[in-house]
Design a protein around this motif. Structure first.
Motif, short mmCIF file in Angstrom:
data_model
loop_
_atom_site.label_atom_id
_atom_site.label_comp_id
_atom_site.label_asym_id
_atom_site.label_seq_id
_atom_site.Cartn_x
_atom_site.Cartn_y
_atom_site.Cartn_z
N VAL A 153 40.01 27.86 31.49
CA VAL A 153 40.84 28.39 32.58
C VAL A 153 40.13 29.53 33.29
CG1 VAL A 153 43.00 29.56 33.13
CG2 VAL A 153 43.00 27.65 31.52
N GLY A 154 39.54 30.45 32.53
CA GLY A 154 38.85 31.58 33.14
C GLY A 154 37.68 31.14 34.00
N ALA A 155 36.86 30.21 33.48
CA ALA A 155 35.72 29.72 34.25
C ALA A 155 36.17 28.99 35.50
CB ALA A 155 34.86 28.81 33.37
N GLY A 156 37.17 28.12 35.36
CA GLY A 156 37.63 27.35 36.51
C GLY A 156 38.22 28.22 37.61
N LEU A 157 39.05 29.19 37.23
CA LEU A 157 39.66 30.06 38.23
C LEU A 157 38.61 30.90 38.95
CD1 LEU A 157 42.90 31.31 36.42
CD2 LEU A 157 42.71 29.57 38.20
N ALA A 158 37.62 31.39 38.22
CA ALA A 158 36.58 32.22 38.85
C ALA A 158 35.75 31.40 39.83
CB ALA A 158 35.69 32.84 37.77
N ILE A 159 35.39 30.18 39.45
CA ILE A 159 34.61 29.32 40.35
C ILE A 159 35.41 29.00 41.60
CG2 ILE A 159 33.64 27.00 40.59
CD1 ILE A 159 32.88 27.17 37.61
N VAL A 160 36.68 28.64 41.42
CA VAL A 160 37.53 28.35 42.58
C VAL A 160 37.69 29.58 43.46
CG1 VAL A 160 39.85 27.70 43.30
CG2 VAL A 160 38.74 26.45 41.46
N GLY A 161 37.79 30.76 42.85
CA GLY A 161 37.90 31.99 43.63
C GLY A 161 36.69 32.20 44.53
N VAL A 162 35.49 31.95 44.01
CA VAL A 162 34.28 32.07 44.82
C VAL A 162 34.33 31.12 46.01
CG1 VAL A 162 31.78 31.71 44.85
CG2 VAL A 162 32.85 32.83 42.89
N VAL A 163 34.70 29.86 45.74
CA VAL A 163 34.73 28.86 46.80
C VAL A 163 35.77 29.22 47.86
CG1 VAL A 163 35.15 26.42 47.32
CG2 VAL A 163 33.91 27.06 45.23
#
Length: 320
Positions: free
Chosen positions: A59-69
């Motif tokens: 969840v942490g990795a996915g949310l951070a990546i989506v935040g960048v995009v």
């Protein structure tokens, strides 16, 4: 850092477990040796803490990546994974099934709500003249506000007792009820985010504006739609497991930029790793620091994220 944080999360808590014993217990489940732990301690490691660690990382990795995009797509430093109203739509689905006493359907209902919110946001932006960054953000605000009002109405009308406590925990963001099935769903969400890691060149082009991106051979409109839909799908899957955990997708990208710069080829994977570490540490604190009580992890991420983001703003480190 991620390995160390995961090891600490497995071993630390009300039932303290030595790292060597935890490794031996996990190895025994794979058919290597025998576990030195009691049946209860073995269950704590394998059935409670390990799926929770995996879910927090995913969840942490996915949310951070989506935040960048999202920050690159809408060219807004305040953009986060929930900008399109996805979390509010997921909350509607989750609250409805919890009120009905069908908690087993929560991930499915939350994902369905997130998908409907995405369709409503993109449909509204398109009807208003096209899904430009500004219209998309405004449409997301409208959908999120409407969904939040619906959630409040449903809670006021039908929630009581245990249902109210379950709803509150989910809305605040929590990994307390993670099972291996939920962890696998979270890992699927993180896997769906992996293709976003190769979008660095496209995001670099879009950051310059649609005209500049077109001059570089990038179809800005088509690329933005594809990436927006991908981000919403990833967020919907993750939120269906964890609830709306705030600040990970907002603060982590800004903090990581201070280390690796603004090139998205580096920023995307670095933010994914950092997001996994931050949420894993926050969840361990939420679980163990206030024993015997457990805080929803969304409270901890907000307590950490708000002052960190304020500090980034005051020092001029938030890119505008």
């Amino acid at each position: 850092m991620l390995v160390a944080a995961a090891l600490a999360a497995v071993c630390f808590g009300a039932a303290g477990i030595a790292p060597a014993d935890a490794f031996a217990s996990l190895a025994a489940r794979l058919g290597v040796g025998t576990t030195p732990l009691s049946a209860i301690e073995d269950a704590i490691v394998v059935k409670l803490r390990m799926p929770r660690v995996l879910a927090a990382c995913a969840v942490g990795a996915g949310l951070a990546i989506v935040g960048v995009v999202m920050q690159a797509l809408v060219r807004n430093p305040l953009a986060d994974p929930y900008l399109l109203g996805v979390s509010s739509g997921a909350s509607v689905g989750a609250v409805l099934v919890l009120i009905a006493g069908l908690g087993v359907l929560l991930p499915v209902a939350a994902f369905a709500g997130a998908l409907l919110a995405l369709l409503a946001t993109l449909g509204l932006a398109g009807a208003a003249g096209g899904a430009t960054p500004t219209r998309t953000v405004l449409a997301g605000v409208v959908v999120a506000s409407a969904a939040s009002a619906l959630v409040s109405l449903v809670i006021f009308w039908g929630a009581d007792g245990d249902a109210y406590r379950e709803i509150l925990a989910w809305l605040l963001g929590s990994l307390a009820s993670i099972s291996w099935q939920s962890a696998l769903i979270a890992l699927v969400g993180a896997a769906l985010a992996l293709p976003l890691l190769v979008s660095g060149r496209l995001l670099d082009a879009l950051s310059l504006g649609d005209s500049a991106a077109g001059a570089l051979g990038v179809d800005a409109r088509r690329t933005r739609w594809v990436l927006l839909v991908a981000c919403a799908l990833v967020t919907g899957v993750l939120v269906s497991v964890s609830g709306a955990i705030g600040f990970i997708g907002l603060v982590v990208p800004h903090a990581v930029r201070l280390v690796v710069g603004s090139s998205h080829a580096l920023l995307l994977p670095a933010s994914g790793l950092a997001g996994a570490i931050v949420l894993l540490v926050a969840d361990t604190v939420a679980r163990a620091a206030f024993d015997p009580r457990e805080l929803p992890v969304g409270i901890v991420t907000a307590l950490i994220g708000a002052p960190v983001f304020a500090a980034l703003m005051l020092t001029g480190r938030v890119r505008t």
